[in-house]
Enzyme design. Structure first.
Site, PDB file in Angstrom:
ATOM      1  N   SER A 164      15.974   0.374  16.750  1.00  0.00           N
ATOM      2  CA  SER A 164      16.622   1.643  16.425  1.00  0.00           C
ATOM      3  C   SER A 164      15.687   2.820  16.676  1.00  0.00           C
ATOM      4  O   SER A 164      16.110   3.868  17.187  1.00  0.00           O
ATOM      5  CB  SER A 164      17.090   1.638  14.962  1.00  0.00           C
ATOM      6  OG  SER A 164      17.868   2.771  14.680  1.00  0.00           O
ATOM      7  N   CYS A 204      25.505   8.329  11.649  1.00  0.00           N
ATOM      8  CA  CYS A 204      24.956   9.587  11.130  1.00  0.00           C
ATOM      9  C   CYS A 204      25.334  10.812  11.962  1.00  0.00           C
ATOM     10  O   CYS A 204      24.865  11.917  11.688  1.00  0.00           O
ATOM     11  CB  CYS A 204      23.429   9.495  11.051  1.00  0.00           C
ATOM     12  SG  CYS A 204      22.844   8.107  10.068  1.00  0.00           S
ATOM     13  N   HIS A 212      17.528  14.652  13.169  1.00  0.00           N
ATOM     14  CA  HIS A 212      18.094  13.713  12.205  1.00  0.00           C
ATOM     15  C   HIS A 212      16.930  12.915  11.624  1.00  0.00           C
ATOM     16  O   HIS A 212      16.138  12.321  12.373  1.00  0.00           O
ATOM     17  CB  HIS A 212      19.090  12.786  12.897  1.00  0.00           C
ATOM     18  CG  HIS A 212      19.443  11.581  12.095  1.00  0.00           C
ATOM     19  ND1 HIS A 212      19.979  11.662  10.821  1.00  0.00           N
ATOM     20  CD2 HIS A 212      19.331  10.254  12.371  1.00  0.00           C
ATOM     21  CE1 HIS A 212      20.183  10.451  10.353  1.00  0.00           C
ATOM     22  NE2 HIS A 212      19.797   9.570  11.272  1.00  0.00           N
ATOM     23  N   LYS A 217       8.163  11.109  15.637  1.00  0.00           N
ATOM     24  CA  LYS A 217       8.076  10.347  16.885  1.00  0.00           C
ATOM     25  C   LYS A 217       8.872  11.037  17.986  1.00  0.00           C
ATOM     26  O   LYS A 217       8.445  11.066  19.148  1.00  0.00           O
ATOM     27  CB  LYS A 217       8.582   8.921  16.668  1.00  0.00           C
ATOM     28  CG  LYS A 217       7.669   8.079  15.780  1.00  0.00           C
ATOM     29  CD  LYS A 217       8.213   6.668  15.594  1.00  0.00           C
ATOM     30  CE  LYS A 217       7.256   5.841  14.735  1.00  0.00           C
ATOM     31  NZ  LYS A 217       7.734   4.449  14.552  1.00  0.00           N
ATOM     32  N   ASP A 271       0.856  -1.177   0.000  1.00  0.00           N
ATOM     33  CA  ASP A 271       0.000   0.000   0.000  1.00  0.00           C
ATOM     34  C   ASP A 271       0.900   1.238   0.000  1.00  0.00           C
ATOM     35  O   ASP A 271       1.743   1.383   0.889  1.00  0.00           O
ATOM     36  CB  ASP A 271      -0.887  -0.007   1.247  1.00  0.00           C
ATOM     37  CG  ASP A 271      -1.811   1.204   1.340  1.00  0.00           C
ATOM     38  OD1 ASP A 271      -1.697   2.130   0.506  1.00  0.00           O
ATOM     39  OD2 ASP A 271      -2.654   1.227   2.257  1.00  0.00           O
ATOM     40  N   SER A 274      23.470   5.930  14.907  1.00  0.00           N
ATOM     41  CA  SER A 274      23.267   4.595  15.466  1.00  0.00           C
ATOM     42  C   SER A 274      24.571   4.025  15.987  1.00  0.00           C
ATOM     43  O   SER A 274      25.652   4.361  15.528  1.00  0.00           O
ATOM     44  CB  SER A 274      22.681   3.670  14.401  1.00  0.00           C
ATOM     45  OG  SER A 274      21.369   4.057  14.072  1.00  0.00           O
ATOM     46  N   GLU A 283      29.720   7.880   6.695  1.00  0.00           N
ATOM     47  CA  GLU A 283      29.845   6.447   6.946  1.00  0.00           C
ATOM     48  C   GLU A 283      29.886   5.700   5.624  1.00  0.00           C
ATOM     49  O   GLU A 283      29.681   4.485   5.578  1.00  0.00           O
ATOM     50  CB  GLU A 283      28.690   5.934   7.822  1.00  0.00           C
ATOM     51  CG  GLU A 283      27.313   6.221   7.314  1.00  0.00           C
ATOM     52  CD  GLU A 283      26.237   5.741   8.276  1.00  0.00           C
ATOM     53  OE1 GLU A 283      25.929   4.541   8.254  1.00  0.00           O
ATOM     54  OE2 GLU A 283      25.709   6.572   9.046  1.00  0.00           O
ATOM     55  N   ASN A 320      17.288   9.488   2.633  1.00  0.00           N
ATOM     56  CA  ASN A 320      18.202   9.396   3.771  1.00  0.00           C
ATOM     57  C   ASN A 320      19.602   9.847   3.369  1.00  0.00           C
ATOM     58  O   ASN A 320      20.219   9.262   2.482  1.00  0.00           O
ATOM     59  CB  ASN A 320      18.226   7.952   4.270  1.00  0.00           C
ATOM     60  CG  ASN A 320      18.861   7.815   5.626  1.00  0.00           C
ATOM     61  OD1 ASN A 320      19.446   8.743   6.160  1.00  0.00           O
ATOM     62  ND2 ASN A 320      18.739   6.626   6.201  1.00  0.00           N
TER      63      ASN A 320
END
Length: 387
Positions: free
Chosen positions: A201, A111, A233, A242, A29, A307, A79, A275
């Site tokens: 994560s 990052c 970020h 979030k 979807d 991370s 990275e 990203n």
């Protein structure tokens, strides 16, 4: 003396993948990507581009004859390095014809690398106010075809000059940082695609944000009411949302409305680029400056996360009123000239990797100023088409 971000530039290749088309090809979807992840498009990186060429293209927008001799250091956060030994910053130094009396180094912590560069540069300029530091965040995010992380791919570069009496954002001394040895995302040396524990994560990201934000507030006596905008970020833009939702209850209803509106402004460009890893926070800052109605003196918070894991929260005050029309006009032109890439063409380019031997690449389809033309005697060959 104020020190901060004086100029900022961005570059990504001119091909993109529409994520609605990708969702249809993967029998998903589209709203899973558009709403659930918060992404609508992602940049497609041709084999003739790497972090060096993209970084040089971004930095060339802000390095001129007026400031070239003032640059005393290049700090390249990535990275996606191209050599186990030689810094990507050294290639950029040559391509931009920066002076020899300069430091050129590469730093890595997922990052987070570009933020370390910003903080290091800030301290250096305070001690050497007649000098500037070029800080770069450039990466290519790869998770593989038909993988859960495929929708969070992308790439590009952000370049910033850190200087005294900055034109964009004056940075405060206060900062809060945190590190823990966790395995939420990693890429072993033998892999070209990253490994990620997605749900873990996301939880670590939110936990780190709350920890460093509240520690920063405890240090400074500030509260969420002191911020006009919080930037994040953004490996995918729903991740930042979030983080914002985790602290919104601390704000008044009026302040919540302001922070939510400015978050939408700050993720507009990331939704369409994808990203950037080390550059993601700073693309979000650019998007905020270009799309929000801000006033000189407004305080902007910045949350950096890498991370593995490293997090930092710091802030700065806006030097000039916005909108930043030059940034908005640049991005309007950039998005207008981009070419949509079919899913089949994207998959073909994704699988086209540099071989472990000498090769000559066809650069005719790449209209960038800086291009990778191939490998000769195990050395990458870069060309500045304006040289």
């Amino acid at each position: 003396m104020q020190v901060g971000i004086d100029q900022i530039g961005f570059y990504a290749p001119n091909q993109y993948l529409d994520l609605t088309a990708l969702a249809q090809a993967r029998n998903e979807d589209p709203n899973k990507y558009l709403i659930g992840i918060g992404q609508s498009e992602q940049v497609v990186i041709p084999v003739t581009q790497d972090v060096v060429t993209m970084a040089a293209s971004a930095a060339s927008q802000i390095i001129t004859d007026d400031n070239r001799d003032k640059i005393a250091m290049v700090i390249f956060g990535t990275e996606s390095g191209i050599d186990h030994s030689k810094s990507a910053a050294m290639y950029v130094k040559r391509l931009l014809q920066l002076p020899d009396q300069i430091r050129a180094i590469e730093v890595k912590q997922a990052c987070y690398g570009a933020t370390f560069g910003v903080q290091t540069a800030k301290d250096f300029v305070r001690a050497n106010p007649d000098k500037q530091v070029l800080v770069i965040g450039a990466d290519i995010a790869r998770y593989g075809l038909n993988t859960p992380g495929e929708v969070t791919q992308g790439g590009g570069a952000v370049a910033m000059t850190i200087a005294a009496d900055p034109q964009i954002l004056a940075l405060d001394d206060a900062t809060s940082f945190r590190s823990e040895d966790v395995m939420d995302f990693w890429r072993p040396l033998y892999r070209t695609e990253a490994l990620v524990d997605g749900r873990y994560s996301e939880n670590i990201y939110v936990d780190f944000f709350k920890a460093v934000f509240h520690d920063y507030c405890a240090q400074t006596g500030r509260t969420i009411a002191d911020f006009t905008a919080l930037t994040y970020h953004l490996p995918f833009t729903k991740m930042g949302l979030k983080g914002l939702r985790a602290v919104l209850p601390e704000a008044s209803e009026q302040q919540q409305a302001i922070l939510k509106a400015n978050f939408e402004a700050s993720r507009a460009y990331n939704r369409r680029v994808g990203n950037l890893y080390t550059g993601s926070l700073y693309l979000s800052l650019i998007s905020l400056l270009a799309n929000a109605e801000l006033t000189a003196g407004d305080r902007i918070g910045l949350f950096s996360y890498g991370s593995g894991a490293e997090g930092e929260f710091y802030s700065g005050t806006l030097v000039q009123d916005t909108p930043q029309l030059n940034l908005r006009n640049w991005f309007d032109a950039y998005f207008k000239q981009r070419r949509e890439c079919s899913v089949a063409a994207y998959e073909q380019q994704f699988q086209q990797q540099l071989p472990a031997h000498d090769v000559l690449l066809d650069t005719r389809a790449d209209d960038a100023r800086f291009v990778l033309t191939g490998i000769r005697h195990d050395q990458r060959q870069y060309v500045d088409r304006q040289a």
